[in-house]
Design a protein around this motif. Sequence first.
Motif, PDB file in Angstrom:
ATOM      1  N   THR A 148       2.397   1.193   7.361  1.00 40.81           N
ATOM      2  CA  THR A 148       2.935   0.686   8.752  1.00 40.81           C
ATOM      3  C   THR A 148       2.460  -0.469   9.292  1.00 40.81           C
ATOM      4  OG1 THR A 148       3.737   3.166   8.862  1.00 40.81           O
ATOM      5  CG2 THR A 148       4.217   1.811  10.918  1.00 40.81           C
ATOM      6  N   ARG A 150       1.934  -2.082  12.799  1.00 40.57           N
ATOM      7  CA  ARG A 150       1.739  -1.197  14.174  1.00 40.57           C
ATOM      8  C   ARG A 150       1.978  -2.299  15.008  1.00 40.57           C
ATOM      9  NH1 ARG A 150       1.327   3.827  12.484  1.00 40.57           N
ATOM     10  NH2 ARG A 150       0.236   4.039  10.485  1.00 40.57           N
ATOM     11  N   PRO A 151       2.692  -2.027  16.298  1.00 36.51           N
ATOM     12  CA  PRO A 151       2.606  -2.946  17.391  1.00 36.51           C
ATOM     13  C   PRO A 151       1.368  -3.235  17.982  1.00 36.51           C
ATOM     14  CG  PRO A 151       3.876  -0.966  18.066  1.00 36.51           C
ATOM     15  CD  PRO A 151       3.595  -0.669  16.705  1.00 36.51           C
ATOM     16  N   HIS A 152       0.771  -4.392  18.389  1.00 35.39           N
ATOM     17  CA  HIS A 152      -0.406  -4.718  18.889  1.00 35.39           C
ATOM     18  C   HIS A 152      -0.288  -5.956  19.539  1.00 35.39           C
ATOM     19  CE1 HIS A 152      -4.533  -4.947  19.681  1.00 35.39           C
ATOM     20  NE2 HIS A 152      -4.792  -5.817  18.991  1.00 35.39           N
ATOM     21  N   PHE A 156       3.570  -7.191  15.344  1.00 30.95           N
ATOM     22  CA  PHE A 156       3.424  -6.145  14.481  1.00 30.95           C
ATOM     23  C   PHE A 156       2.374  -6.576  13.462  1.00 30.95           C
ATOM     24  CE2 PHE A 156       7.102  -5.020  16.523  1.00 30.95           C
ATOM     25  CZ  PHE A 156       7.407  -3.515  16.306  1.00 30.95           C
ATOM     26  N   ASP A 159      -2.428  -3.315   8.850  1.00 30.19           N
ATOM     27  CA  ASP A 159      -3.980  -2.666   8.728  1.00 30.19           C
ATOM     28  C   ASP A 159      -4.283  -2.831   7.299  1.00 30.19           C
ATOM     29  OD1 ASP A 159      -5.913  -1.058   8.386  1.00 30.19           O
ATOM     30  OD2 ASP A 159      -5.571   0.241  10.050  1.00 30.19           O
ATOM     31  N   GLU A 162      -5.575   0.240   6.031  1.00 26.52           N
ATOM     32  CA  GLU A 162      -4.696   1.542   5.428  1.00 26.52           C
ATOM     33  C   GLU A 162      -4.043   1.037   4.191  1.00 26.52           C
ATOM     34  OE1 GLU A 162      -0.625   3.224   7.287  1.00 26.52           O
ATOM     35  OE2 GLU A 162      -1.974   1.888   8.787  1.00 26.52           O
ATOM     36  N   THR A 183      10.541  -7.126  11.660  1.00 27.88           N
ATOM     37  CA  THR A 183       9.409  -7.222  12.728  1.00 27.88           C
ATOM     38  C   THR A 183       9.290  -8.866  13.012  1.00 27.88           C
ATOM     39  OG1 THR A 183       7.416  -7.499  11.389  1.00 27.88           O
ATOM     40  CG2 THR A 183       8.204  -5.266  12.143  1.00 27.88           C
ATOM     41  N   ASP A 331      11.233  -2.931  22.558  1.00 27.79           N
ATOM     42  CA  ASP A 331      11.039  -1.543  22.770  1.00 27.79           C
ATOM     43  C   ASP A 331      12.074  -1.134  23.860  1.00 27.79           C
ATOM     44  OD1 ASP A 331       9.961   0.940  23.877  1.00 27.79           O
ATOM     45  OD2 ASP A 331       8.587   0.639  22.010  1.00 27.79           O
ATOM     46  N   TYR A 362      12.152   3.452   8.764  1.00 25.88           N
ATOM     47  CA  TYR A 362      10.850   4.161   8.550  1.00 25.88           C
ATOM     48  C   TYR A 362      11.075   5.190   7.850  1.00 25.88           C
ATOM     49  CZ  TYR A 362       8.720   1.464  12.232  1.00 25.88           C
ATOM     50  OH  TYR A 362       8.182   0.462  13.230  1.00 25.88           O
ATOM     51  N   ALA A 367       7.775   6.672  14.412  1.00 25.47           N
ATOM     52  CA  ALA A 367       7.021   5.490  14.460  1.00 25.47           C
ATOM     53  C   ALA A 367       8.064   4.447  14.935  1.00 25.47           C
ATOM     54  CB  ALA A 367       6.513   5.070  13.302  1.00 25.47           C
ATOM     55  N   GLN A 371      12.402   1.415  19.326  1.00 23.13           N
ATOM     56  CA  GLN A 371      12.608   0.022  18.857  1.00 23.13           C
ATOM     57  C   GLN A 371      13.750  -0.268  18.353  1.00 23.13           C
ATOM     58  OE1 GLN A 371       9.195   0.168  16.177  1.00 23.13           O
ATOM     59  NE2 GLN A 371       7.678   0.323  17.837  1.00 23.13           N
TER      60      GLN A 371
END
Length: 393
Positions: A148, A150-152, A156, A159, A162, A183, A331, A362, A367, A371
């Motif tokens: 995934t 991930r929003p940060h 997006f 990782d 991961e 994204t 969001d 998804y 998750a 959005q």
Amino acid sequence: MSAPVSSDRPFLNRRLAAFGTTIFAEMSALAARTGSINLGQGFPDTDGPAEIAQAASRAVLDGRGNQYPPGPGVPELRTAIAAHQQRFYGLSYDPDTEVLVTAGATEAIAASLLALLEPGDEVIALEPYYDSYAACIAMAGAVRVPVTLRPHAGAFVLDLDELRAAVTPRTRLLLLNTPHNPTGTVLTREELTAVAALAVERDLLVVTDEVYEHLVFEGSHTPLAGFPGMRERTVTISSAGKTFSFTGWKVGWVTAPPELVTAVRSAKQFLTYVSSGPFQYAIAEALALPDTYYDAFRADLAAKRDILGDGLTAAGFEVFRPQGTYFITTDITPLGEKDGLAFCRALPERCGVVAIPYQVFYDDKSAGATQVRWAFCKREDVLREAAARLRLL
């Protein structure tokens, strides 16, 4: 008329039963039924360059491509694709053995996955993912393993730890999309270096979907095939639809070493066999357009991104401004909403605009529950009108 044969077994193959009608079809039908502005499906509302449309017309009238074109694609287009890869990325491909023309990128993805996967193979795909990825992996009998984004900090993010942890002895293939739909993330050179090292270390095949390669607003697009050890294991996919605003022509392509192209062609020949004959000649001309075309196209879409992004911010959404593609993510939580699917289904009646809920992209629906994706590949007046309507929220 007699009823269909009755059976306890459903008619639809169980591998596809979970997918149903695509969210794009549902939302586009909703837009048509309500007369709403359709910011859901990613297609422009203006055509591409007039000289390329004229090239297609000439091809039809001159009798080029009106009958079955060659299975790998017309030589002029395969040569133009190889020249494009060399011109923009310094990647050398043999147009006769390392280029395959397809019915858009969607067929290229399907043919690649059907050709390269066996039942039980694991495929790592970045989620949220373009919906055909999941269906094609399922049709191949393989197992989808999502990693995934991930929003940060307003974007997006992948990782890498991961990603590494997702690789098992059963992993056959990495399916990457950069610039990333939905994204708008563009993987950096550092991220791609790590992905390449992982693929080499674990001896993985990689399929890269690069259809938005010329729509990068910050930074630049770097094909994974150019990294050490990657050319021989990477199937690179792109298409003309997004770059030249002729999405209905369905002209896509694969570039890869001969062994991989041969494998993909073996599957592709039993899908469409061939397609888009006259349009192939036109896209061969399009790929040779000067840098000024690509620069102006990118600048135009960047301006439209900012028009819609500013409008969405003013309407109260949390806005993730994309680095590339046609799409802006928002969001809906600041609006007091928590279910993106319900929000999008109600939006046309509330203010006459259609968008796409993220959760359909998804495996873990929670998750992406809050959005929503918006397409900004529309005329500026349409985007400004959409922004005005959204302020009614």
